[in-house]
Motif scaffolding. Structure first.
Motif, PDB file in Angstrom:
ATOM      1  N   ASP A 233      10.007   1.132  10.843  1.00 17.75           N
ATOM      2  CA  ASP A 233       9.457   1.857  11.978  1.00 17.75           C
ATOM      3  C   ASP A 233       8.056   2.359  11.615  1.00 17.75           C
ATOM      4  N   PRO A 234       7.072   2.194  12.513  1.00 14.00           N
ATOM      5  CA  PRO A 234       5.691   2.572  12.178  1.00 14.00           C
ATOM      6  C   PRO A 234       5.538   3.995  11.651  1.00 14.00           C
ATOM      7  N   ALA A 235       6.309   4.920  12.185  1.00 14.59           N
ATOM      8  CA  ALA A 235       6.187   6.309  11.716  1.00 14.59           C
ATOM      9  C   ALA A 235       6.599   6.425  10.244  1.00 14.59           C
ATOM     10  N   ARG A 236       7.656   5.718   9.867  1.00 11.86           N
ATOM     11  CA  ARG A 236       8.099   5.759   8.470  1.00 11.86           C
ATOM     12  C   ARG A 236       7.128   4.978   7.579  1.00 11.86           C
ATOM     13  N   LEU A 237       6.638   3.855   8.074  1.00 12.96           N
ATOM     14  CA  LEU A 237       5.696   3.062   7.301  1.00 12.96           C
ATOM     15  C   LEU A 237       4.390   3.824   7.097  1.00 12.96           C
ATOM     16  N   ASP A 238       3.998   4.582   8.099  1.00 11.59           N
ATOM     17  CA  ASP A 238       2.790   5.393   7.961  1.00 11.59           C
ATOM     18  C   ASP A 238       2.944   6.393   6.821  1.00 11.59           C
ATOM     19  N   GLY A 239       4.170   6.836   6.600  1.00 13.51           N
ATOM     20  CA  GLY A 239       4.433   7.735   5.477  1.00 13.51           C
ATOM     21  C   GLY A 239       4.132   7.084   4.139  1.00 13.51           C
ATOM     22  N   LEU A 240       4.320   5.776   4.062  1.00 12.14           N
ATOM     23  CA  LEU A 240       3.995   5.052   2.827  1.00 12.14           C
ATOM     24  C   LEU A 240       2.502   5.112   2.554  1.00 12.14           C
ATOM     25  N   VAL A 241       1.694   4.868   3.573  1.00 11.52           N
ATOM     26  CA  VAL A 241       0.243   4.903   3.385  1.00 11.52           C
ATOM     27  C   VAL A 241      -0.213   6.316   3.047  1.00 11.52           C
ATOM     28  N   ARG A 242       0.351   7.295   3.740  1.00  9.39           N
ATOM     29  CA  ARG A 242      -0.011   8.687   3.429  1.00  9.39           C
ATOM     30  C   ARG A 242       0.364   9.053   1.996  1.00  9.39           C
ATOM     31  N   THR A 243       1.523   8.574   1.560  1.00  9.93           N
ATOM     32  CA  THR A 243       1.956   8.846   0.187  1.00  9.93           C
ATOM     33  C   THR A 243       1.007   8.199  -0.817  1.00  9.93           C
ATOM     34  N   ALA A 244       0.614   6.961  -0.560  1.00  5.00           N
ATOM     35  CA  ALA A 244      -0.323   6.273  -1.455  1.00  5.00           C
ATOM     36  C   ALA A 244      -1.641   7.042  -1.540  1.00  5.00           C
ATOM     37  N   HIS A 245      -2.086   7.564  -0.405  1.00  3.03           N
ATOM     38  CA  HIS A 245      -3.340   8.329  -0.385  1.00  3.03           C
ATOM     39  C   HIS A 245      -3.193   9.648  -1.142  1.00  3.03           C
ATOM     40  N   GLU A 246      -2.146  10.384  -0.847  1.00  5.02           N
ATOM     41  CA  GLU A 246      -1.981  11.722  -1.424  1.00  5.02           C
ATOM     42  C   GLU A 246      -1.668  11.691  -2.914  1.00  5.02           C
ATOM     43  N   GLN A 247      -0.956  10.648  -3.358  1.00  2.00           N
ATOM     44  CA  GLN A 247      -0.539  10.590  -4.765  1.00  2.00           C
ATOM     45  C   GLN A 247      -1.355   9.593  -5.591  1.00  2.00           C
ATOM     46  N   GLY A 248      -2.349   8.977  -4.982  1.00  2.00           N
ATOM     47  CA  GLY A 248      -3.192   8.034  -5.728  1.00  2.00           C
ATOM     48  C   GLY A 248      -2.443   6.788  -6.163  1.00  2.00           C
ATOM     49  N   LEU A 249      -1.705   6.180  -5.223  1.00  2.00           N
ATOM     50  CA  LEU A 249      -0.861   5.031  -5.553  1.00  2.00           C
ATOM     51  C   LEU A 249      -1.364   3.726  -4.942  1.00  2.00           C
ATOM     52  N   TRP A 250      -2.662   3.666  -4.622  1.00  2.00           N
ATOM     53  CA  TRP A 250      -3.194   2.442  -4.022  1.00  2.00           C
ATOM     54  C   TRP A 250      -3.034   1.244  -4.942  1.00  2.00           C
ATOM     55  N   GLU A 251      -3.112   1.458  -6.243  1.00  2.00           N
ATOM     56  CA  GLU A 251      -2.986   0.337  -7.177  1.00  2.00           C
ATOM     57  C   GLU A 251      -1.595  -0.278  -7.129  1.00  2.00           C
ATOM     58  N   ALA A 252      -0.602   0.489  -6.667  1.00  6.47           N
ATOM     59  CA  ALA A 252       0.748  -0.041  -6.497  1.00  6.47           C
ATOM     60  C   ALA A 252       0.936  -0.647  -5.116  1.00  6.47           C
ATOM     61  N   LEU A 253       0.296  -0.071  -4.097  1.00  2.00           N
ATOM     62  CA  LEU A 253       0.514  -0.521  -2.717  1.00  2.00           C
ATOM     63  C   LEU A 253      -0.300  -1.756  -2.355  1.00  2.00           C
ATOM     64  N   LEU A 254      -1.580  -1.793  -2.695  1.00  2.00           N
ATOM     65  CA  LEU A 254      -2.437  -2.883  -2.224  1.00  2.00           C
ATOM     66  C   LEU A 254      -1.984  -4.274  -2.676  1.00  2.00           C
ATOM     67  N   PRO A 255      -1.509  -4.445  -3.927  1.00  2.00           N
ATOM     68  CA  PRO A 255      -1.006  -5.777  -4.290  1.00  2.00           C
ATOM     69  C   PRO A 255       0.183  -6.222  -3.440  1.00  2.00           C
ATOM     70  N   LEU A 256       0.969  -5.271  -2.937  1.00  2.00           N
ATOM     71  CA  LEU A 256       2.095  -5.620  -2.066  1.00  2.00           C
ATOM     72  C   LEU A 256       1.596  -6.023  -0.679  1.00  2.00           C
ATOM     73  N   VAL A 257       0.607  -5.299  -0.166  1.00  2.00           N
ATOM     74  CA  VAL A 257       0.044  -5.640   1.142  1.00  2.00           C
ATOM     75  C   VAL A 257      -0.561  -7.045   1.111  1.00  2.00           C
ATOM     76  N   ALA A 258      -1.149  -7.406  -0.027  1.00  2.00           N
ATOM     77  CA  ALA A 258      -1.760  -8.734  -0.150  1.00  2.00           C
ATOM     78  C   ALA A 258      -0.726  -9.851  -0.070  1.00  2.00           C
ATOM     79  N   LEU A 259       0.544  -9.541  -0.307  1.00  2.00           N
ATOM     80  CA  LEU A 259       1.598 -10.553  -0.261  1.00  2.00           C
ATOM     81  C   LEU A 259       2.136 -10.787   1.147  1.00  2.00           C
ATOM     82  N   LEU A 260       1.742  -9.949   2.092  1.00  2.00           N
ATOM     83  CA  LEU A 260       2.317  -9.999   3.430  1.00  2.00           C
ATOM     84  C   LEU A 260       1.780 -11.177   4.243  1.00  2.00           C
ATOM     85  N   SER A 261       2.586 -11.600   5.198  1.00  2.00           N
ATOM     86  CA  SER A 261       2.098 -12.549   6.193  1.00  2.00           C
ATOM     87  C   SER A 261       1.051 -11.836   7.049  1.00  2.00           C
ATOM     88  N   GLU A 262       0.252 -12.601   7.787  1.00  2.00           N
ATOM     89  CA  GLU A 262      -0.774 -11.964   8.619  1.00  2.00           C
ATOM     90  C   GLU A 262      -0.137 -11.055   9.667  1.00  2.00           C
TER      91      GLU A 262
END
Length: 367
Positions: A233-262
């Motif tokens: 659900d977008p609201a829950r997924l948005d929490g993932l991005v907020r968490t990455a921002h607040e906790q400095g976890l972009w290095e963990a998140l961005l490689p996963l986003v790169a694996l996604l379909s368009e």
């Protein structure tokens, strides 16, 4: 991923030293591998040079039946000392005594067992007992100790344990797993439906644990977890991005986003958090620090126009040294087709700065 690995390793050291994790916050700025080596040396220091008293107690337990030794462990030694003594026994003898102990006592003792003795002892325990101990550890919330043991368990026990623990426990234990090479096999035991349920549970405040598990998994399972997360659900997924921002976890998140379909990537790009200028500025700075341009640019390409402009503005405000490093990285990875549209969105002074950079001038000469 380094931030999450560091976090897990620091908490493991805290358990070994019996101190609060907050007391080891000074470790968080170190590379995860350095903290991992510190943990290994801590184990050596704690378990190699043991008092002679432990060996004498261990020798004494050999003179009495296992049931009597178990009673002594409970009444006279307590969980910590009993675990220390068990680490000095032959594994078969230790297993015999453990099978006579109450499960609750054994679960409390597990966290104090010498790490290098775990495999030999666990291998000799009855499967039913292993399952009951695991459930007791889960009920105690001792996910760190479960993470130490889970890699040593046989498939039959793992399958049964997975049926008895909830999705949040799976994520918390995966965060602390000491043998990540076993993680793919464990994920396979879950099946598609349970894996989807586990990923969904990350929305209940467990996104860091889910990112850690996905980062430790093999390529196929990692991509599957990334796709399952993107379809939340977008609201829950948005929490993932907020968490990455607040906790400095972009290095963990961005490689996963790169694996996604368009399609899945567009679902991420449409999130409210990725219209927030502060979040976008943070991710640009994280990408500069980690060199994750190849992982970030596919997401930039599907961001809404105003978000792409915010990314361009954030990049354009970087110091010359960081901009030059960006251009060098782009050149090295041949990412110009993705970067030049971003440069075109910059204001004129920022464009001029980019075009004047030594690395860009060198690229122009070679082009």
């Amino acid at each position: 991923m380094d931030t999450l690995s560091n976090r897990a390793e620091a908490q493991k050291i805290a358990q070994l030293l019996d101190v609060l994790p907050e007391q080891l916050d000074f470790l968080h700025g170190l590379p995860a591998e350095d903290v991992r080596q510190l943990r290994a040396r801590t184990v050596d220091a704690l378990y190699d040079d043991v008092p002679d008293m432990l060996d004498r107690i261990a020798a004494a337990t050999k003179l009495v039946p296992a049931g009597v030794a178990a009673a002594i462990s409970q009444k006279a030694l307590g969980p910590r000392l009993a675990a220390s003594v068990a680490g000095r026994l032959e594994p078969a003898r230790a297993a015999d005594i453990i099978e006579k102990l109450p499960v609750a006592f054994t679960a409390e003792s597990c966290g104090h067992l010498a790490p290098r003795r775990i495999a030999a002892v666990v291998d000799r325990l009855d499967e039913d007992l292993v399952v009951r101990i695991a459930v007791a550890l889960a009920e105690r919330g001792d996910h760190l100790t479960m993470g130490r043991f889970v890699g040593h368990l046989r498939e039959g026990a793992l399958r049964r344990i997975l049926q008895l623990i909830d999705d949040g426990v799976v994520l918390r234990v995966g965060f602390f797993i000491d043998m990540p090479e076993r993680l793919d096999a464990i994920l396979d035991l879950m099946g598609e439906e349970r894996l989807a349920s586990v990923v969904a549970a990350a929305g209940d405040g467990l996104w860091p644990e889910a990112l850690a598990v996905a980062g430790l998994a093999g390529p196929e399972r990692r991509a599957r977890m990334a796709a399952l997360a993107a379809r939340q659900d977008p609201a829950r997924l948005d929490g993932l991005v907020r968490t990455a921002h607040e906790q400095g976890l972009w290095e963990a998140l961005l490689p996963l986003v790169a694996l996604l379909s368009e399609e899945d990537r567009r679902a991420v790009a449409a999130l409210p958090s990725l219209r927030d200028a502060e979040v976008l500025d943070g991710v640009v700075r994280a990408v500069v620090a980690t060199g994750l341009w190849a992982e970030f640019l596919p997401l930039v390409g599907v961001l809404p126009p105003e978000s792409r402009k915010a990314v361009a503005d954030a990049a354009g405000e970087l110091p010359d040294a960081e901009l030059d490093a960006m251009v060098l990285d782009v050149e090295k990875r041949d990412l110009w087709d993705a970067v030049l549209p971003l440069v075109e969105l910059m204001d004129e002074p920022a464009k001029e700065r980019v075009f004047a950079l030594p690395a860009f001038q060198e690229q122009e000469r070679q082009g």
